[in-house]
Scaffold this motif. Structure first.
Motif, PDB file in Angstrom:
ATOM      1  N   GLY A 282       0.773  -1.229   0.000  1.00  0.00           N
ATOM      2  CA  GLY A 282       0.000   0.000   0.000  1.00  0.00           C
ATOM      3  C   GLY A 282       0.808   1.284   0.000  1.00  0.00           C
ATOM      4  N   LYS A 283       2.114   1.193  -0.230  1.00  0.00           N
ATOM      5  CA  LYS A 283       2.931   2.409  -0.249  1.00  0.00           C
ATOM      6  C   LYS A 283       3.002   3.027  -1.641  1.00  0.00           C
ATOM      7  CE  LYS A 283       5.725   1.019   3.717  1.00  0.00           C
ATOM      8  NZ  LYS A 283       7.086   0.691   4.233  1.00  0.00           N
ATOM      9  N   ILE A 284       2.399   2.325  -2.618  1.00  0.00           N
ATOM     10  CA  ILE A 284       2.350   2.837  -3.986  1.00  0.00           C
ATOM     11  C   ILE A 284       0.910   3.253  -4.285  1.00  0.00           C
ATOM     12  CG2 ILE A 284       2.768   2.292  -6.418  1.00  0.00           C
ATOM     13  CD1 ILE A 284       4.615   0.030  -5.469  1.00  0.00           C
ATOM     14  N   SER A 285       0.719   4.448  -4.834  1.00  0.00           N
ATOM     15  CA  SER A 285      -0.637   4.901  -5.129  1.00  0.00           C
ATOM     16  C   SER A 285      -0.658   5.672  -6.444  1.00  0.00           C
ATOM     17  CB  SER A 285      -1.173   5.780  -3.992  1.00  0.00           C
ATOM     18  OG  SER A 285      -0.377   6.941  -3.853  1.00  0.00           O
ATOM     19  N   GLY A 286      -1.871   5.892  -6.946  1.00  0.00           N
ATOM     20  CA  GLY A 286      -2.029   6.657  -8.177  1.00  0.00           C
ATOM     21  C   GLY A 286      -1.684   5.899  -9.443  1.00  0.00           C
ATOM     22  N   GLU A 287      -1.615   4.571  -9.355  1.00  0.00           N
ATOM     23  CA  GLU A 287      -1.261   3.749 -10.513  1.00  0.00           C
ATOM     24  C   GLU A 287      -2.487   2.959 -10.999  1.00  0.00           C
ATOM     25  OE1 GLU A 287       1.502   3.780 -12.084  1.00  0.00           O
ATOM     26  OE2 GLU A 287       2.937   4.702 -10.692  1.00  0.00           O
ATOM     27  N   THR A 288      -2.406   2.485 -12.243  1.00  0.00           N
ATOM     28  CA  THR A 288      -3.459   1.644 -12.811  1.00  0.00           C
ATOM     29  C   THR A 288      -2.858   0.324 -13.273  1.00  0.00           C
ATOM     30  OG1 THR A 288      -4.766   3.544 -13.563  1.00  0.00           O
ATOM     31  CG2 THR A 288      -5.205   1.423 -14.624  1.00  0.00           C
ATOM     32  N   LEU A 289      -3.423  -0.774 -12.807  1.00  0.00           N
ATOM     33  CA  LEU A 289      -2.988  -2.109 -13.207  1.00  0.00           C
ATOM     34  C   LEU A 289      -4.020  -2.731 -14.137  1.00  0.00           C
ATOM     35  CD1 LEU A 289      -1.766  -3.644  -9.814  1.00  0.00           C
ATOM     36  CD2 LEU A 289      -0.319  -2.976 -11.745  1.00  0.00           C
ATOM     37  N   THR A 290      -3.560  -3.454 -15.150  1.00  0.00           N
ATOM     38  CA  THR A 290      -4.465  -4.199 -16.020  1.00  0.00           C
ATOM     39  C   THR A 290      -4.548  -5.637 -15.541  1.00  0.00           C
ATOM     40  OG1 THR A 290      -2.621  -4.614 -17.550  1.00  0.00           O
ATOM     41  CG2 THR A 290      -4.071  -2.760 -18.044  1.00  0.00           C
ATOM     42  N   VAL A 291      -5.759  -6.140 -15.468  1.00  0.00           N
ATOM     43  CA  VAL A 291      -6.018  -7.515 -15.009  1.00  0.00           C
ATOM     44  C   VAL A 291      -6.845  -8.223 -16.075  1.00  0.00           C
ATOM     45  CG1 VAL A 291      -6.978  -8.955 -13.182  1.00  0.00           C
ATOM     46  CG2 VAL A 291      -6.058  -6.677 -12.622  1.00  0.00           C
ATOM     47  N   TRP A 292      -6.333  -9.346 -16.570  1.00  0.00           N
ATOM     48  CA  TRP A 292      -7.060 -10.136 -17.561  1.00  0.00           C
ATOM     49  C   TRP A 292      -7.477 -11.479 -16.969  1.00  0.00           C
ATOM     50  CZ3 TRP A 292      -4.541 -10.027 -23.130  1.00  0.00           C
ATOM     51  CH2 TRP A 292      -4.561  -8.703 -23.615  1.00  0.00           C
ATOM     52  N   GLY A 293      -8.634 -11.954 -17.401  1.00  0.00           N
ATOM     53  CA  GLY A 293      -9.093 -13.269 -16.997  1.00  0.00           C
ATOM     54  C   GLY A 293     -10.196 -13.754 -17.914  1.00  0.00           C
ATOM     55  N   SER A 294     -10.729 -14.937 -17.625  1.00  0.00           N
ATOM     56  CA  SER A 294     -11.825 -15.511 -18.407  1.00  0.00           C
ATOM     57  C   SER A 294     -13.160 -15.094 -17.817  1.00  0.00           C
ATOM     58  CB  SER A 294     -11.731 -17.044 -18.417  1.00  0.00           C
ATOM     59  OG  SER A 294     -10.538 -17.474 -19.031  1.00  0.00           O
ATOM     60  N   ALA A 295     -14.083 -14.729 -18.692  1.00  0.00           N
ATOM     61  CA  ALA A 295     -15.431 -14.364 -18.246  1.00  0.00           C
ATOM     62  C   ALA A 295     -16.216 -15.634 -17.914  1.00  0.00           C
ATOM     63  CB  ALA A 295     -16.137 -13.583 -19.351  1.00  0.00           C
ATOM     64  N   PRO A 296     -17.004 -15.622 -16.832  1.00  0.00           N
ATOM     65  CA  PRO A 296     -17.268 -14.499 -15.923  1.00  0.00           C
ATOM     66  C   PRO A 296     -16.498 -14.621 -14.610  1.00  0.00           C
ATOM     67  CG  PRO A 296     -18.976 -16.126 -15.663  1.00  0.00           C
ATOM     68  CD  PRO A 296     -17.970 -16.721 -16.634  1.00  0.00           C
ATOM     69  N   ASP A 297     -15.311 -15.235 -14.643  1.00  0.00           N
ATOM     70  CA  ASP A 297     -14.583 -15.554 -13.423  1.00  0.00           C
ATOM     71  C   ASP A 297     -14.378 -14.358 -12.495  1.00  0.00           C
ATOM     72  OD1 ASP A 297     -14.435 -18.128 -14.281  1.00  0.00           O
ATOM     73  OD2 ASP A 297     -12.306 -18.106 -14.796  1.00  0.00           O
ATOM     74  N   LEU A 298     -14.047 -13.225 -13.078  1.00  0.00           N
ATOM     75  CA  LEU A 298     -13.700 -12.070 -12.252  1.00  0.00           C
ATOM     76  C   LEU A 298     -14.922 -11.301 -11.753  1.00  0.00           C
ATOM     77  CD1 LEU A 298     -10.540 -10.801 -14.154  1.00  0.00           C
ATOM     78  CD2 LEU A 298     -10.746 -12.480 -12.318  1.00  0.00           C
ATOM     79  N   GLU A 299     -16.098 -11.849 -11.991  1.00  0.00           N
ATOM     80  CA  GLU A 299     -17.321 -11.216 -11.498  1.00  0.00           C
ATOM     81  C   GLU A 299     -17.791 -11.823 -10.173  1.00  0.00           C
ATOM     82  OE1 GLU A 299     -20.174 -11.510 -14.630  1.00  0.00           O
ATOM     83  OE2 GLU A 299     -18.827 -10.615 -16.118  1.00  0.00           O
ATOM     84  N   ARG A 300     -17.064 -12.790  -9.663  1.00  0.00           N
ATOM     85  CA  ARG A 300     -17.475 -13.435  -8.421  1.00  0.00           C
ATOM     86  C   ARG A 300     -17.441 -12.432  -7.272  1.00  0.00           C
ATOM     87  NH1 ARG A 300     -16.631 -19.618  -8.931  1.00  0.00           N
ATOM     88  NH2 ARG A 300     -16.310 -19.809 -11.166  1.00  0.00           N
ATOM     89  N   THR A 301     -18.328 -12.630  -6.326  1.00  0.00           N
ATOM     90  CA  THR A 301     -18.526 -11.667  -5.251  1.00  0.00           C
ATOM     91  C   THR A 301     -17.240 -11.357  -4.505  1.00  0.00           C
ATOM     92  OG1 THR A 301     -20.797 -12.450  -4.949  1.00  0.00           O
ATOM     93  CG2 THR A 301     -19.818 -11.194  -3.146  1.00  0.00           C
ATOM     94  N   TYR A 302     -16.498 -12.384  -4.120  1.00  0.00           N
ATOM     95  CA  TYR A 302     -15.297 -12.159  -3.317  1.00  0.00           C
ATOM     96  C   TYR A 302     -14.193 -11.479  -4.122  1.00  0.00           C
ATOM     97  CZ  TYR A 302     -14.240 -16.701  -5.454  1.00  0.00           C
ATOM     98  OH  TYR A 302     -14.063 -17.738  -6.350  1.00  0.00           O
ATOM     99  N   ILE A 303     -14.172 -11.697  -5.435  1.00  0.00           N
ATOM    100  CA  ILE A 303     -13.195 -11.012  -6.280  1.00  0.00           C
ATOM    101  C   ILE A 303     -13.549  -9.527  -6.379  1.00  0.00           C
ATOM    102  CG2 ILE A 303     -12.242 -10.825  -8.604  1.00  0.00           C
ATOM    103  CD1 ILE A 303     -11.276 -13.258  -7.098  1.00  0.00           C
ATOM    104  N   GLN A 304     -14.830  -9.240  -6.587  1.00  0.00           N
ATOM    105  CA  GLN A 304     -15.268  -7.860  -6.673  1.00  0.00           C
ATOM    106  C   GLN A 304     -15.003  -7.111  -5.366  1.00  0.00           C
ATOM    107  OE1 GLN A 304     -16.772  -6.150  -9.440  1.00  0.00           O
ATOM    108  NE2 GLN A 304     -15.813  -7.904 -10.447  1.00  0.00           N
ATOM    109  N   LYS A 305     -15.238  -7.779  -4.245  1.00  0.00           N
ATOM    110  CA  LYS A 305     -14.984  -7.146  -2.950  1.00  0.00           C
ATOM    111  C   LYS A 305     -13.507  -6.865  -2.747  1.00  0.00           C
ATOM    112  CE  LYS A 305     -17.106  -8.638   0.746  1.00  0.00           C
ATOM    113  NZ  LYS A 305     -17.652  -9.568   1.760  1.00  0.00           N
ATOM    114  N   ALA A 306     -12.658  -7.810  -3.177  1.00  0.00           N
ATOM    115  CA  ALA A 306     -11.210  -7.626  -3.041  1.00  0.00           C
ATOM    116  C   ALA A 306     -10.723  -6.472  -3.911  1.00  0.00           C
ATOM    117  CB  ALA A 306     -10.482  -8.911  -3.400  1.00  0.00           C
ATOM    118  N   PHE A 307     -11.218  -6.427  -5.149  1.00  0.00           N
ATOM    119  CA  PHE A 307     -10.818  -5.357  -6.060  1.00  0.00           C
ATOM    120  C   PHE A 307     -11.237  -3.984  -5.525  1.00  0.00           C
ATOM    121  CE2 PHE A 307     -10.676  -8.014 -10.274  1.00  0.00           C
ATOM    122  CZ  PHE A 307      -9.628  -8.749  -9.744  1.00  0.00           C
TER     123      PHE A 307
END
Length: 426
Positions: free
Chosen positions: A38-63
């Motif tokens: 958490g010492k780095i801020s103001g950046e954008t990371l790209t995340v790729w995955g298979s649909a709809p894997d990254l729509e799961r509730t716990y993933i959305q909460k983590a993001f």
């Protein structure tokens, strides 16, 4: 004597209060970060995955939690399972790969040349927090290739306990008993097993195959293509099981058209008694009453006493050539921190992926059958360790069980082997 019910009620109430307080206490254990991030801020990371894997509730909460606590942004891109391999391999070849790639591990990532492209986490502090089952999923060529931040399910046969009770049917313990149960159910007008055969990946032939490739000699011979599926007697039993089930009507009349979308309606209808699946499906996709169902081993011809398959876990892997490598590694550390993952997994039905995972809940099906699961449990070996393994090779089984098929069991397996070989040079 009349006072006993009241006493019992008080005791139950006290136990419930204690359990709630204990659970609440557990959730308060990690009130601050356990790792440095958490010492780095103001950046954008790209995340790729298979649909709809990254729509799961716990993933959305983590993001969402990551963005709120670090003030970084995540640009999430999902491709269909048919597109993801081509998109990712092209991106890697052109030097345009995402910072984070989410995929199942093992032989599933061979095509991405992980040794050259993905970061080695073998020295990461969070490794000691992974369960044995989880860490087995992360290993690639002796290295820890990614973080398993996923639900851990147990697969077997879901069965309707009310139907079994209504017809005084005992839960089977062997392959023969399973077939007898199917015949008994059919005699009462109940279709024994919903088989979404049109959804090729749901033919799930890897369940019994896990038990075969526990033998390292067989696994090595398969991987070196010294033998094919057709050379393994147990594999003949497996495909013949599908044929027998279909021919006897144990899959019903429409199994060739049945698919994923019909799974929940089929079990809700009370017209089907069983389904090959994983326990967490009852809580993520099933629309009916999950407590109505139990979990028994998967009986697909072999092994004799059936089998439960352990989870397949998606891994969060880092592109080690990323221009934002430090940010990407910081993100993984964030996900691996129990301060964060316990918030993401709170009240999610899953077995633990991390040793300090206290926010999630264990499924009733697992708790009810814990000893039997431990006895007949197998890690997901075939799916992870057989080179060029694909669930989609079950298309050959689909063709084999078609009522008009003239294919033999051996020819079915030969076609499956040919499909595996065809992917070697792709």
């Amino acid at each position: 004597m009349k006072k006993i019910p009241g006493v019992i009620s008080v005791l139950i109430f006290c136990l419930l209060i204690t359990a709630c307080q204990s659970q609440e206490a557990k959730r308060q254990v990690f009130t601050e970060p356990q790792y440095d991030w958490g010492k780095i801020s103001g950046e954008t990371l790209t995340v790729w995955g298979s649909a709809p894997d990254l729509e799961r509730t716990y993933i959305q909460k983590a993001f969402q939690r990551y963005e709120e606590l670090t003030h970084n942004q995540l640009e999430v891109v999902q491709y269909s399972k048919d597109e993801i391999v081509e998109k990712m391999t092209t991106a890697l070849n052109q030097g345009e790969a995402p910072d984070i790639f989410v995929s199942y591990g093992g032989t599933n990532i061979d095509v991405y040349n992980p040794d050259d492209n993905f970061y080695d986490f073998s020295q990461a502090k969070w490794i000691n927090d992974l369960t044995d089952t989880s860490i087995n999923q992360t290993v690639y060529h002796g290295k820890i290739i990614g973080l398993p931040h996923w639900e851990a399910s147990v697969s077997g046969t879901l069965y309707n306990k009310d139907i079994f009770k209504k017809y005084n049917i005992e839960v089977p313990k062997t392959q023969e008993e399973f077939m007898s149960v199917c015949e008994e159910l059919l005699s009462h007008g109940i279709t024994p097993l919903y088989m979404p055969a049109k959804e090729i990946s749901m033919l799930l032939y890897q369940f019994p195959l896990d038990s075969i490739v526990e033998d390292s000699d067989i696994l090595n011979q398969l991987n070196q293509f010294e033998i094919g599926y057709e050379d393994i007697p147990e594999m003949l039993k497996i495909v013949e099981w599908y044929k027998e089930m279909a021919t006897k009507g144990y899959f019903g009349d429409h199994y060739l058209e049945d698919d994923w979308n019909g799974m929940s309606p089929a079990l809700e209808s009370q017209k089907y008694a069983m389904l090959l699946c994983w326990d967490t499906w009852l809580y993520t996709d099933f629309k009916g009453d999950a407590s109505q169902f139990g979990l028994m081993p998967a009986f697909l011809g072999v092994p004799y006493n059936g089998t439960f398959e352990g989870p397949n876990l998606n891994l969060f892997m880092v592109n080690k050539k990323s221009k934002k490598l430090d940010v990407a590694l910081d993100f993984i550390t964030f996900l691996a921190d129990p301060y964060n993952y316990n918030v993401a997994f709170e009240n999610i039905p899953t077995a633990s992926v991390f040793k300090n995972q206290v926010g999630s809940i264990t499924t009733y099906q697992y708790l009810e059958n814990e000893r039997l699961i431990e006895k007949n449990y197998r890690d997901s070996i075939a799916w992870l360790r057989i080179k060029e393994f694909s669930q989609m090779d079950a298309i050959c089984i689909y063709e084999y069980i078609h009522p008009d098929s003239q294919m033999s069991a051996k020819e079915c397996l030969e076609k499956m082997t040919a499909l595996r070989k065809s992917r070697i040079n792709q």
